[in-house]
Motif scaffolding. Structure first.
Motif, PDB file in Angstrom:
ATOM      1  N   UNK A 173     109.418 -67.827 -33.643  1.00  0.00           N
ATOM      2  CA  UNK A 173     109.344 -69.462 -32.863  1.00  0.00           C
ATOM      3  C   UNK A 173     110.953 -69.837 -32.349  1.00  0.00           C
ATOM      4  N   UNK A 174     111.725 -69.515 -32.930  1.00  0.00           N
ATOM      5  CA  UNK A 174     113.085 -69.578 -32.648  1.00  0.00           C
ATOM      6  C   UNK A 174     113.490 -68.732 -31.597  1.00  0.00           C
ATOM      7  N   UNK A 175     113.039 -67.557 -31.607  1.00  0.00           N
ATOM      8  CA  UNK A 175     113.375 -66.503 -30.366  1.00  0.00           C
ATOM      9  C   UNK A 175     112.338 -66.826 -29.195  1.00  0.00           C
ATOM     10  N   UNK A 176     111.370 -67.362 -29.444  1.00  0.00           N
ATOM     11  CA  UNK A 176     110.529 -67.868 -28.422  1.00  0.00           C
ATOM     12  C   UNK A 176     111.056 -69.091 -27.523  1.00  0.00           C
ATOM     13  N   UNK A 177     111.787 -69.941 -28.467  1.00  0.00           N
ATOM     14  CA  UNK A 177     112.481 -71.220 -27.815  1.00  0.00           C
ATOM     15  C   UNK A 177     113.505 -70.729 -27.057  1.00  0.00           C
ATOM     16  N   UNK A 178     114.286 -69.756 -27.401  1.00  0.00           N
ATOM     17  CA  UNK A 178     115.500 -69.358 -26.632  1.00  0.00           C
ATOM     18  C   UNK A 178     115.117 -68.719 -25.346  1.00  0.00           C
ATOM     19  N   UNK A 179     113.973 -67.968 -25.637  1.00  0.00           N
ATOM     20  CA  UNK A 179     113.392 -67.075 -24.354  1.00  0.00           C
ATOM     21  C   UNK A 179     113.011 -68.243 -23.420  1.00  0.00           C
ATOM     22  N   UNK A 180     112.313 -69.088 -23.693  1.00  0.00           N
ATOM     23  CA  UNK A 180     111.628 -69.921 -22.763  1.00  0.00           C
ATOM     24  C   UNK A 180     112.793 -70.957 -22.096  1.00  0.00           C
ATOM     25  N   UNK A 181     113.852 -71.322 -22.934  1.00  0.00           N
ATOM     26  CA  UNK A 181     114.996 -71.908 -22.615  1.00  0.00           C
ATOM     27  C   UNK A 181     115.912 -71.466 -21.364  1.00  0.00           C
ATOM     28  N   UNK A 182     116.102 -69.908 -21.670  1.00  0.00           N
ATOM     29  CA  UNK A 182     116.889 -69.245 -20.771  1.00  0.00           C
ATOM     30  C   UNK A 182     116.044 -68.751 -19.590  1.00  0.00           C
ATOM     31  N   UNK A 183     114.767 -69.079 -19.512  1.00  0.00           N
ATOM     32  CA  UNK A 183     113.839 -68.410 -18.586  1.00  0.00           C
ATOM     33  C   UNK A 183     113.264 -67.098 -18.599  1.00  0.00           C
ATOM     34  N   UNK A 184     113.719 -66.303 -19.747  1.00  0.00           N
ATOM     35  CA  UNK A 184     113.245 -64.903 -19.876  1.00  0.00           C
ATOM     36  C   UNK A 184     111.632 -65.002 -19.994  1.00  0.00           C
ATOM     37  N   UNK A 185     111.359 -65.909 -20.491  1.00  0.00           N
ATOM     38  CA  UNK A 185     109.780 -66.018 -20.741  1.00  0.00           C
ATOM     39  C   UNK A 185     109.178 -67.395 -19.923  1.00  0.00           C
ATOM     40  N   UNK A 186     108.182 -67.333 -18.820  1.00  0.00           N
ATOM     41  CA  UNK A 186     107.649 -68.194 -18.383  1.00  0.00           C
ATOM     42  C   UNK A 186     106.940 -69.338 -18.959  1.00  0.00           C
ATOM     43  N   UNK A 187     106.387 -69.119 -19.819  1.00  0.00           N
ATOM     44  CA  UNK A 187     105.196 -69.948 -20.523  1.00  0.00           C
ATOM     45  C   UNK A 187     104.820 -69.377 -21.828  1.00  0.00           C
ATOM     46  N   UNK A 188     104.260 -70.221 -22.602  1.00  0.00           N
ATOM     47  CA  UNK A 188     103.578 -69.685 -23.805  1.00  0.00           C
ATOM     48  C   UNK A 188     102.285 -70.745 -24.123  1.00  0.00           C
ATOM     49  N   UNK A 189     101.180 -70.299 -24.731  1.00  0.00           N
ATOM     50  CA  UNK A 189     100.111 -70.838 -25.029  1.00  0.00           C
ATOM     51  C   UNK A 189      99.876 -70.525 -26.468  1.00  0.00           C
ATOM     52  N   UNK A 190     100.156 -71.468 -27.555  1.00  0.00           N
ATOM     53  CA  UNK A 190     100.254 -71.193 -28.908  1.00  0.00           C
ATOM     54  C   UNK A 190      99.038 -72.126 -29.399  1.00  0.00           C
ATOM     55  N   UNK A 191      98.168 -71.273 -30.136  1.00  0.00           N
ATOM     56  CA  UNK A 191      97.119 -71.919 -31.080  1.00  0.00           C
ATOM     57  C   UNK A 191      97.727 -72.036 -32.330  1.00  0.00           C
ATOM     58  N   UNK A 192      98.621 -71.233 -32.921  1.00  0.00           N
ATOM     59  CA  UNK A 192      98.811 -71.070 -34.307  1.00  0.00           C
ATOM     60  C   UNK A 192     100.371 -71.318 -34.270  1.00  0.00           C
ATOM     61  N   UNK A 193     101.043 -71.701 -35.432  1.00  0.00           N
ATOM     62  CA  UNK A 193     102.587 -71.762 -35.613  1.00  0.00           C
ATOM     63  C   UNK A 193     102.884 -71.401 -36.664  1.00  0.00           C
ATOM     64  N   UNK A 194     104.080 -71.126 -37.122  1.00  0.00           N
ATOM     65  CA  UNK A 194     104.586 -70.730 -38.263  1.00  0.00           C
ATOM     66  C   UNK A 194     104.286 -71.646 -39.555  1.00  0.00           C
ATOM     67  N   UNK A 195     104.577 -72.955 -39.086  1.00  0.00           N
ATOM     68  CA  UNK A 195     104.167 -73.903 -40.294  1.00  0.00           C
ATOM     69  C   UNK A 195     102.931 -74.885 -39.476  1.00  0.00           C
ATOM     70  N   UNK A 196     102.016 -75.096 -40.252  1.00  0.00           N
ATOM     71  CA  UNK A 196     101.049 -75.720 -39.730  1.00  0.00           C
ATOM     72  C   UNK A 196     100.435 -76.915 -40.843  1.00  0.00           C
ATOM     73  N   UNK A 197     100.495 -78.300 -40.491  1.00  0.00           N
ATOM     74  CA  UNK A 197     100.569 -78.732 -39.086  1.00  0.00           C
ATOM     75  C   UNK A 197     102.022 -78.233 -38.576  1.00  0.00           C
ATOM     76  N   UNK A 198     101.937 -78.706 -37.145  1.00  0.00           N
ATOM     77  CA  UNK A 198     103.132 -78.462 -36.503  1.00  0.00           C
ATOM     78  C   UNK A 198     104.427 -79.047 -37.330  1.00  0.00           C
ATOM     79  N   UNK A 199     105.499 -78.158 -37.141  1.00  0.00           N
ATOM     80  CA  UNK A 199     106.743 -78.633 -37.430  1.00  0.00           C
ATOM     81  C   UNK A 199     107.435 -79.482 -36.497  1.00  0.00           C
ATOM     82  N   UNK A 200     107.383 -80.806 -36.580  1.00  0.00           N
ATOM     83  CA  UNK A 200     107.941 -81.750 -35.354  1.00  0.00           C
ATOM     84  C   UNK A 200     109.348 -81.553 -35.198  1.00  0.00           C
ATOM     85  N   UNK A 201     110.274 -81.070 -36.135  1.00  0.00           N
ATOM     86  CA  UNK A 201     111.591 -81.095 -36.149  1.00  0.00           C
ATOM     87  C   UNK A 201     111.976 -79.804 -35.568  1.00  0.00           C
ATOM     88  N   UNK A 202     111.042 -78.788 -35.375  1.00  0.00           N
ATOM     89  CA  UNK A 202     111.444 -77.596 -34.873  1.00  0.00           C
ATOM     90  C   UNK A 202     111.795 -77.466 -33.262  1.00  0.00           C
TER      91      UNK A 202
END
Length: 345
Positions: free
Chosen positions: A246-275
């Motif tokens: 998820x950290x790498x995905x954040x960086x990739x979305x932030x710098x535009x290497x990845x355009x978008x993401x649809x996530x039904x699952x997360x490394x921590x569930x329920x979602x980590x609101x501080x990530x």
């Protein structure tokens, strides 16, 4: 026959009582809210079979506490929260239910893709805030044509194949990466095969994750994969959260290497609101508008799927204990001298 269902979440299928009420006694233990909770020994000792209902919660007891259990079933597809080796050392098979929600998860993967690439989620969101000023087709940033686009699948198992078939129905080119499938699989399914994740990322417009979580796949879709991504890539994950870094995905979305993401699952569930990624999404940071969708590990769900899942888990148990027929076993490599116990007739 006493079946102990732990980490249970409602609703309980009424069909179970109708089908098995005369032959099976169910002991049901909800997901605990107390982190220090453990199951009373008299309950675990009384169980003939064990079902872990949750996809993420561990058993709130030690394996040795279930001294009379003859089979363990994960009421669902994933089984990364069960100690396969530990149960196998005791001669206890661990099984799953791989065929209850295949179509639901595949549908959900495609729905996440469409919500992003046809803008359906974004249009509704912006129109709610201003139905006049936001009446514009340009409000959704990731809209594109699907015909001729490349849909990449990581893991062409039951669900991955079902998602691939749906993508093909949109006239998309389907490619897949799955090193565990035998040579010639690509010929039987009619899809293109690649032999590395980076190759898949480099040629795909959409990448959908459908691999199990294990030591090999934890963090599998990470920095190197995103660096190889084709510009404009949209990532969909309906498998297990920790497969995607998820950290790498954040960086990739932030710098535009990845355009978008649809996530039904997360490394921590329920979602980590501080990530940072979750925080940016919930805070509606403008750079992420229309580029991320989160759903609450719900891809598997429909009322019909829930009924199937609960019924099929019991069927696996009874097939083993009554007929000696072991199905959907996921710990065969660790299994030592398992012996089914037949019920007295």
């Amino acid at each position: 026959m006493r079946i102990f269902k732990v980490n249970w979440y409602p609703p309980q299928s009424e069909e179970l009582e109708r089908l098995y009420g005369k032959t099976v006694e169910f002991d049901i233990d909800p997901i605990p809210t107390d982190p220090g909770y453990t199951i009373a020994r008299e309950r675990s000792r009384a169980a003939d079979a064990l079902i872990n209902c949750s996809a993420t919660h561990l058993l709130p007891a030690e394996i040795d506490d279930f001294e009379n259990v003859r089979i363990v079933v994960r009421e669902g597809v994933g089984y990364d929260n069960l100690d396969l080796e530990g149960w196998g050392a005791r001669g206890i098979p661990v099984c799953n239910v791989p065929d209850y929600g295949t179509t639901e998860v595949a549908d959900h993967a495609i729905a996440l893709m469409l919500a992003l690439t046809r803008g359906t989620a974004t249009y509704g969101d912006v129109l709610r805030s201003d139905p006049v000023g936001n009446w514009r087709f340009s409000a959704a940033p990731l809209v594109r044509r699907h015909k001729g686009a490349t849909f990449g699948v990581i893991g062409l198992g039951r669900i991955g194949l079902a998602a691939a078939r749906r993508a093909a129905a949109f006239d998309m080119r389907v490619v897949f990466y799955d090193p565990y499938l035998p040579n010639g699989t690509e010929l039987s399914v009619g899809y293109e095969r690649v032999h590395s994740l980076t190759d898949l990322m480099a040629m795909s417009d959409i990448v959908s994750v459908h691999t199990p979580l294990n030591d090999e796949t934890r963090g599998f879709v990470g920095k190197a994969a995103f660096e190889a991504a084709k510009p404009g890539l949209v990532l969909v994950n309906t498998a297990r959260g920790p497969i995607v870094d998820l950290d790498a995905l954040y960086d990739a979305l932030k710098d535009g290497r990845v355009a978008g993401a649809g996530l039904d699952v997360l490394p921590k569930e329920p979602a980590d609101s501080d990530h940072p990624l979750v925080k940016a999404w919930t805070s509606r940071e403008s750079w992420l508008d229309g580029r991320l969708i989160l759903t609450p590990h719900a891809a598997f769900y429909s009322p019909a799927a829930m009924n199937d899942m609960q019924r099929k888990a019991v069927e696996v148990i009874l097939a083993y204990t009554e007929e000696g027929r072991l199905t959907n076993c996921v710990n065969r490599q660790f299994l030592k001298s398992a012996s089914p116990v037949r019920r007295a007739s």
